[in-house]
Design an enzyme around this catalytic site. Structure first.
Site, PDB file in Angstrom:
ATOM      1  N   SER A  62       9.920  27.886 -36.441  1.00  0.00           N
ATOM      2  CA  SER A  62       9.648  27.705 -37.862  1.00  0.00           C
ATOM      3  C   SER A  62      10.926  28.011 -38.618  1.00  0.00           C
ATOM      4  O   SER A  62      11.811  28.710 -38.104  1.00  0.00           O
ATOM      5  CB  SER A  62       8.544  28.684 -38.309  1.00  0.00           C
TER       6      SER A  62
ATOM      7  N   TYR B 242       5.474  37.613 -38.931  1.00  0.00           N
ATOM      8  CA  TYR B 242       5.593  36.223 -38.485  1.00  0.00           C
ATOM      9  C   TYR B 242       7.058  35.847 -38.298  1.00  0.00           C
ATOM     10  O   TYR B 242       7.437  35.238 -37.290  1.00  0.00           O
ATOM     11  CB  TYR B 242       4.921  35.301 -39.502  1.00  0.00           C
TER      12      TYR B 242
END
Length: 230
Positions: free
Chosen positions: A134, A147
């Site tokens: 990501s 995250y």
């Protein structure tokens, strides 16, 4: 890599990027083993087979790999490490369970799956591992610290791995999308595609692009952003 007839494992295949990637690879003639806790609804193709697998569980991964080889043959050419979860919130209000769940899926599970396929890929001197990270692996964001930590780990792992296995003819690509319209973090995709977000099919197309690059070429990292974000 010419994808027709090649065997690809995709984790987190039930929806979102995983499902879109399965459909894209099937359209290219690949044989797809979908790994996940739930099967994708309505994905009917004679070259698709679902294998129940919880990638957080090392034994479950070994069993899924053994079953895949038994059903689809001894060679696996592609692994798409797509399964991932995101739990958001401030660190001082964050539960240890949520923290561990992200690392168990996004980092440890990715390691178990990669370790399973590598010996045969190295032996056959051909293979391609796609790690879906990501843009959260490139810059920190408030309330996404956990995250971000997992995706930085995936990016670092990918960078080290490609240097380790390139002498064996195995390619590694780290795909880093920005805002994608999926069920991520409990959100439901809208009826109409959001023009300010990328679609799962866009990420799948980029994965296919990396896989189809000529063998002497390795696309080691792919950063993807919406053209006109909100």
């Amino acid at each position: 890599m010419e994808l027709s007839g090649k065997v690809a494992i995709i984790t987190g295949v039930s929806k979102g990027i995983g499902r879109a990637t399965a459909e894209a690879l099937l359209a290219k003639g690949a044989v797809v083993a979908g790994w996940g806790r739930t099967a994708p609804e309505g994905l009917a193709n004679e070259r698709f087979q679902f294998f129940e697998c919880d990638i957080r569980d090392e034994v479950s991964v070994k069993e899924a790999y053994t079953n895949t080889l038994r059903e689809l043959g001894p060679a696996v050419h592609v692994l798409v490490n797509n399964a991932g979860i995101g739990n958001f919130g401030p660190i001082d209000g964050f539960s240890s369970e949520d923290w561990h769940a992200m690392f168990d899926t996004n980092v440890h599970g990715l390691f178990y799956c990669t370790r399973a396929v590598l010996p045969e890929m190295k032996k056959q001197q051909e293979g391609h591992i796609i790690n879906v990270a990501s843009l959260a692996g490139t810059a920190g964001t408030a309330k996404l610290a956990g995250y971000c930590a997992t995706k930085y780990a995936v990016r670092g792992f990918s960078d080290a791995l490609f240097k380790e296995v390139r002498p064996d003819g195995v390619r590694v690509t780290c795909v880093m999308p920005g805002s994608v319209e999926t069920n991520f973090n409990g959100a439901e995709p809208g009826q109409e595609p959001d023009p300010h977000k990328m679609q799962p099919e866009d990420i799948a197309a980029a994965i296919v692009h990396a896989l189809e690059a000529p063998q002497p070429v390795m696309i080691s990292e792919l950063q993807m952003r919406p053209t006109q974000p909100k």
